[in-house]
Design an enzyme around this catalytic site. Structure first.
Site, PDB file in Angstrom:
ATOM      1  N   TYR A 135       0.794  -1.231   0.000  1.00 23.19           N
ATOM      2  CA  TYR A 135       0.000   0.000   0.000  1.00 23.19           C
ATOM      3  C   TYR A 135       0.826   1.282   0.000  1.00 23.19           C
ATOM      4  CZ  TYR A 135      -4.707  -1.911   0.552  1.00 23.19           C
ATOM      5  OH  TYR A 135      -5.923  -2.520   0.332  1.00 23.19           O
ATOM      6  N   LYS A 186       1.897 -15.574   1.969  1.00 20.29           N
ATOM      7  CA  LYS A 186       2.025 -16.330   0.729  1.00 20.29           C
ATOM      8  C   LYS A 186       3.510 -16.621   0.530  1.00 20.29           C
ATOM      9  CE  LYS A 186       0.225 -18.146  -2.943  1.00 20.29           C
ATOM     10  NZ  LYS A 186      -0.429 -19.450  -2.871  1.00 20.29           N
ATOM     11  N   ASP A 219      -4.460 -18.346   0.351  1.00 22.48           N
ATOM     12  CA  ASP A 219      -5.479 -19.031  -0.458  1.00 22.48           C
ATOM     13  C   ASP A 219      -6.187 -20.101   0.375  1.00 22.48           C
ATOM     14  OD1 ASP A 219      -2.998 -20.327  -0.453  1.00 22.48           O
ATOM     15  OD2 ASP A 219      -3.046 -20.905  -2.561  1.00 22.48           O
ATOM     16  N   ASP A 243      -7.067  -6.628   3.758  1.00 24.06           N
ATOM     17  CA  ASP A 243      -8.178  -5.940   3.086  1.00 24.06           C
ATOM     18  C   ASP A 243      -9.131  -6.958   2.471  1.00 24.06           C
ATOM     19  OD1 ASP A 243      -9.658  -3.825   1.850  1.00 24.06           O
ATOM     20  OD2 ASP A 243      -8.647  -4.321  -0.039  1.00 24.06           O
ATOM     21  N   ASP A 247     -13.267  -8.449   3.760  1.00 20.02           N
ATOM     22  CA  ASP A 247     -14.540  -8.357   3.019  1.00 20.02           C
ATOM     23  C   ASP A 247     -15.213  -9.734   2.988  1.00 20.02           C
ATOM     24  OD1 ASP A 247     -14.356  -5.609   2.480  1.00 20.02           O
ATOM     25  OD2 ASP A 247     -14.986  -5.846   0.392  1.00 20.02           O
TER      26      ASP A 247
HETATM   27  C1  IPM Z   1     -10.644  -0.555   3.241  1.00 16.78           C
HETATM   28  C2  IPM Z   1     -10.658   0.001   1.840  1.00 16.78           C
HETATM   29  C3  IPM Z   1      -9.359   0.737   1.527  1.00 16.78           C
HETATM   30  C4  IPM Z   1      -8.226  -0.263   1.652  1.00 16.78           C
HETATM   31  C5  IPM Z   1      -9.331   1.424   0.149  1.00 16.78           C
HETATM   32  C6  IPM Z   1     -10.443   2.453   0.037  1.00 16.78           C
HETATM   33  C7  IPM Z   1      -8.008   2.061  -0.150  1.00 16.78           C
HETATM   34  O1  IPM Z   1     -10.920  -1.001   0.926  1.00 16.78           O
HETATM   35  O2  IPM Z   1     -10.477   0.221   4.191  1.00 16.78           O
HETATM   36  O3  IPM Z   1     -10.858  -1.757   3.410  1.00 16.78           O
HETATM   37  O4  IPM Z   1      -7.925  -0.993   0.711  1.00 16.78           O
HETATM   38  O5  IPM Z   1      -7.638  -0.318   2.722  1.00 16.78           O
HETATM   39 MN    MN Z   2     -11.460  -2.908   1.829  1.00 14.67          MN
END
Ligand code: IPM
Ligand code: MN
Ligand code: NAD
Length: 350
Positions: A135, A186, A219, A243, A247
């Site tokens: 990042y 990984k 993975d 990240d 999700d």
């Molecule tokens: C998160 C978001 C951010 C990240 C983006 C908006 C840069 O997806 O906070 O999860 O990847 O960290």
């Molecule tokens: Mn995110």
């Protein structure tokens, strides 16, 4: 008097933060928390009208607050996403918020997409490294817009950075009596950076002999999160993997509208709290956004400010709202964003 910087940001960030603030104000009135809020306009609107994302002085000014409460950043009118990089990643990097704490807790089994999974099966926390990895923007483009174009994105892994997030994960487990920490990388393919993660993980794990330290390639981790989420208490991983897996974690805890997070530097005493979701331009401005992730993030913030019991009360209230179907449309309910906020306030005042 705890002073909170409020950055609603873009899209549904503003809508969901209104509800989080509604809940915070209700708890404040009831418990005399003496919270003070200062709204800061950082986001796409300000960038588009002034060209400013966040100035160095403004960034430094954030250190003066007891906490930052953020909505989301991201707007289709800013395709480069430069303002989100400057503001959101800017806070994480410049304020050195090295822990991205993302709890993955199923509050009500009806919202879990996994078959026969109950709340006791999905109850882990992801420690996402938040200040380095892929990042940092280190890299470059060469011969741009030609057939010979090259683009390099470097992954930064420092000994200090890797060690402090792994240690934070073990400390979290130790302080809560949790028995398992799983590190995910990984290292079978990424032989330099992730070999560092392997070595540091083993060294730190040796200091916590009562905690079971395990490892999964990322993975395999995502596979196991779906197949057997009950095998995890604490997961620690790098910035990008964190990240992505959070999700997925958001879905198994009931949806992206329920996932809360804290960006922390405990040593410096700086904490920024935000829902895991983004600005959702597809539903912005329609009262459709689920504010519960923002509400739960407000709970994490209260805990950070010393009101641990109030975080539990907020979580209980969200559990009741979920159980009673007092939810937005994406969870099968019919309430608007602000009606869900009202419902939480009503439940809390019972
Ligand atoms: C998160 C978001 C951010 C990240 C983006 C908006 C840069 O997806 O906070 O999860 O990847 O960290
Ligand atoms: Mn995110
Ligand atoms: P997103 O999280 O904004 O949306 C993904 C999907 O989930 C969309 O269909 C959206 O409608 C839905 N969704 C998200 N939050 C919801 C909620 N509270 N209630 C109901 N539905 C919800 O992710 P995206 O579409 O990939 O990104 C949109 C913008 O947000 C981009 O600019 C992205 O960079 C940004 N973003 C910002 C943050 C942040 O500020 N922390 C996090 C993620 C994405």
């Amino acid at each position: 008097m705890p002073h909170v910087a409020v950055i609603p940001g873009d899209g549904i960030g503003r809508e969901v933060l209104d509800e989080g603030l509604k809940v915070l104000r209700a708890l404040d009135a009831r418990h005399g928390l003496d919270l003070r809020f200062t709204h800061l306009p950082y986001g796409a609107d300000r960038y588009l009208s002034t060209g400013l994302t966040i100035t160095p002085e403004e960034m430094a000014g954030l250190r003066e607050y007891d906490a930052v409460y953020l909505g989301a950043l991201g707007d289709p009118r800013v395709p480069s996403n430069v303002h989100a990089k400057d503001i959101l990643l800017g806070m994480r990097f410049q304020l050195d918020l090295y822990i991205n704490l993302r709890p993955c807790v199923l509050l009500d089994e009806r919202y879990c997409p996994l078959k026969d999974r109950r709340p006791e099966d999905v109850r882990f926390t992801v420690f996402r490294e938040n200040t380095e990895g892929l990042y940092t923007g280190i890299g470059g483009q060469f011969k741009r817009d030609t057939a010979d174009e090259v683009a390099i994105e470097a992954e930064l892994n420092t000994r200090k950075g890797v060690e402090r997030i792994i240690r934070a994960a073990f400390e979290h487990a130790r302080s809560r009596g949790l028995k398992r920490v799983c590190m995910s990388d990984k290292s079978n393919a990424m032989r330099h950076g992730h070999d560092l993660w392997q070595r540091v993980f083993k060294l730190v794990a040796a200091e916590y002999p009562t905690i079971k330290a395990s490892h999964l390639y990322v993975d395999a981790l995502v596979m196991e999160m779906v197949r057997a989420p009950d095998r995890f208490d604490v997961i620690v991983t790098n910035n990008l993997f964190g990240d992505i897996v959070t999700d997925l974690g958001a879905q198994i805890q009931g949806g992206i509208g329920l996932a809360a997070s804290g960006n922390l530097n405990p040593e410096a005493g700086i904490g920024m709290f935000e829902p895991v979701h983004g600005s959702a331009p597809d539903i912005a401005g329609q009262g459709l956004a689920n504010p519960l992730a923002a509400v739960l993030s407000a709970g994490m913030m209260l805990s950070w400010l010393g009101h641990v019991e109030l975080e539990r009360q907020i979580e209980d209230a969200v559990r009741v709202a979920l159980n009673d179907g007092l939810v937005t449309r994406e969870l099968g309910g019919s309430l608007s964003t602000s009606q869900v906020g009202d419902a939480i306030v009503a439940i809390l005042s019972r």
